[in-house]
Design a protein around this motif. Structure first.
Motif, PDB file in Angstrom:
ATOM      1  N   UNK A  91       0.828  -1.202   0.000  1.00  0.00           N
ATOM      2  CA  UNK A  91       0.000   0.000   0.000  1.00  0.00           C
ATOM      3  C   UNK A  91       0.867   1.259   0.000  1.00  0.00           C
ATOM      4  N   UNK A  92       1.882   1.252   0.836  1.00  0.00           N
ATOM      5  CA  UNK A  92       2.762   2.415   0.954  1.00  0.00           C
ATOM      6  C   UNK A  92       3.576   2.638  -0.317  1.00  0.00           C
ATOM      7  N   UNK A  93       4.200   1.589  -0.814  1.00  0.00           N
ATOM      8  CA  UNK A  93       5.060   1.726  -1.979  1.00  0.00           C
ATOM      9  C   UNK A  93       4.252   1.848  -3.269  1.00  0.00           C
ATOM     10  N   UNK A  94       3.034   1.321  -3.271  1.00  0.00           N
ATOM     11  CA  UNK A  94       2.188   1.390  -4.452  1.00  0.00           C
ATOM     12  C   UNK A  94       1.809   2.806  -4.826  1.00  0.00           C
ATOM     13  N   UNK A  95       1.817   3.699  -3.852  1.00  0.00           N
ATOM     14  CA  UNK A  95       1.472   5.085  -4.148  1.00  0.00           C
ATOM     15  C   UNK A  95       2.481   5.722  -5.097  1.00  0.00           C
ATOM     16  N   UNK A  96       3.683   5.176  -5.160  1.00  0.00           N
ATOM     17  CA  UNK A  96       4.709   5.745  -6.027  1.00  0.00           C
ATOM     18  C   UNK A  96       4.584   5.259  -7.465  1.00  0.00           C
ATOM     19  N   UNK A  97       3.933   4.127  -7.653  1.00  0.00           N
ATOM     20  CA  UNK A  97       3.850   3.565  -9.001  1.00  0.00           C
ATOM     21  C   UNK A  97       2.452   3.622  -9.594  1.00  0.00           C
ATOM     22  N   UNK A  98       1.452   4.057  -8.828  1.00  0.00           N
ATOM     23  CA  UNK A  98       0.098   4.098  -9.384  1.00  0.00           C
ATOM     24  C   UNK A  98       0.050   5.117 -10.521  1.00  0.00           C
ATOM     25  N   UNK A  99      -0.652   4.716 -11.555  1.00  0.00           N
ATOM     26  CA  UNK A  99      -0.755   5.577 -12.710  1.00  0.00           C
ATOM     27  C   UNK A  99       0.371   5.392 -13.703  1.00  0.00           C
ATOM     28  N   UNK A 100       1.415   4.688 -13.295  1.00  0.00           N
ATOM     29  CA  UNK A 100       2.514   4.392 -14.202  1.00  0.00           C
ATOM     30  C   UNK A 100       2.339   2.984 -14.730  1.00  0.00           C
ATOM     31  N   UNK A 101       2.580   2.773 -15.979  1.00  0.00           N
ATOM     32  CA  UNK A 101       2.497   1.456 -16.565  1.00  0.00           C
ATOM     33  C   UNK A 101       3.891   0.868 -16.646  1.00  0.00           C
ATOM     34  N   UNK A 102       4.424   0.447 -15.506  1.00  0.00           N
ATOM     35  CA  UNK A 102       5.767  -0.095 -15.455  1.00  0.00           C
ATOM     36  C   UNK A 102       5.691  -1.606 -15.323  1.00  0.00           C
ATOM     37  N   UNK A 103       6.312  -2.344 -16.212  1.00  0.00           N
ATOM     38  CA  UNK A 103       6.293  -3.799 -16.088  1.00  0.00           C
ATOM     39  C   UNK A 103       6.943  -4.238 -14.791  1.00  0.00           C
ATOM     40  N   UNK A 104       6.328  -5.186 -14.121  1.00  0.00           N
ATOM     41  CA  UNK A 104       6.891  -5.733 -12.896  1.00  0.00           C
ATOM     42  C   UNK A 104       6.642  -4.899 -11.660  1.00  0.00           C
TER      43      UNK A 104
END
Length: 105
Positions: A91-104
């Motif tokens: 939950x905490x780290x997901x806030x940094x990648x939400x909205x980005x389409x990064x594989x993995x």
């Protein structure tokens, strides 16, 4: 040359996000996650790094005739504490990648 300004701005944003991620990881590492099993007879505490920090057993759960039950309760409590740590980390780290389409990610 306009593209260079955009690139520099993007690089600054990435550096800021890396710093925020590192701070979030440090904060997670200091957190403690607790889970109980057997109605509170077994308690396990893990760190945000998923390391077991404490195991507390109610003396009444220690039955030499039923060691398997105690083992099961320890496993249940440990797995639940680790799941809490993982859920919080995701939950905490997901806030940094939400909205980005990064594989993995």
């Amino acid at each position: 040359m306009r593209g260079m300004g955009n690139m520099q701005g993007m690089m600054k944003q990435m550096q800021k996000m890396q710093k925020q991620m590192a701070e979030a990881q440090e904060e997670l590492a200091t957190q403690r996650f607790e889970a109980v099993a057997g109605g509170g007879m077994v308690k396990v505490v893990v760190s945000g790094q998923k390391e077991v920090l404490e195991v507390e057993l109610d003396p009444s759960v220690v039955d030499p005739e039923d060691v398997e039950m105690l083992q099961d309760l320890i496993v249940i409590a440990t797995n639940e504490a680790i799941k809490k740590a993982e859920d919080t980390a995701n939950s905490t780290m997901g806030q940094f990648t939400k909205g980005l389409n990064l594989p993995g990610m």
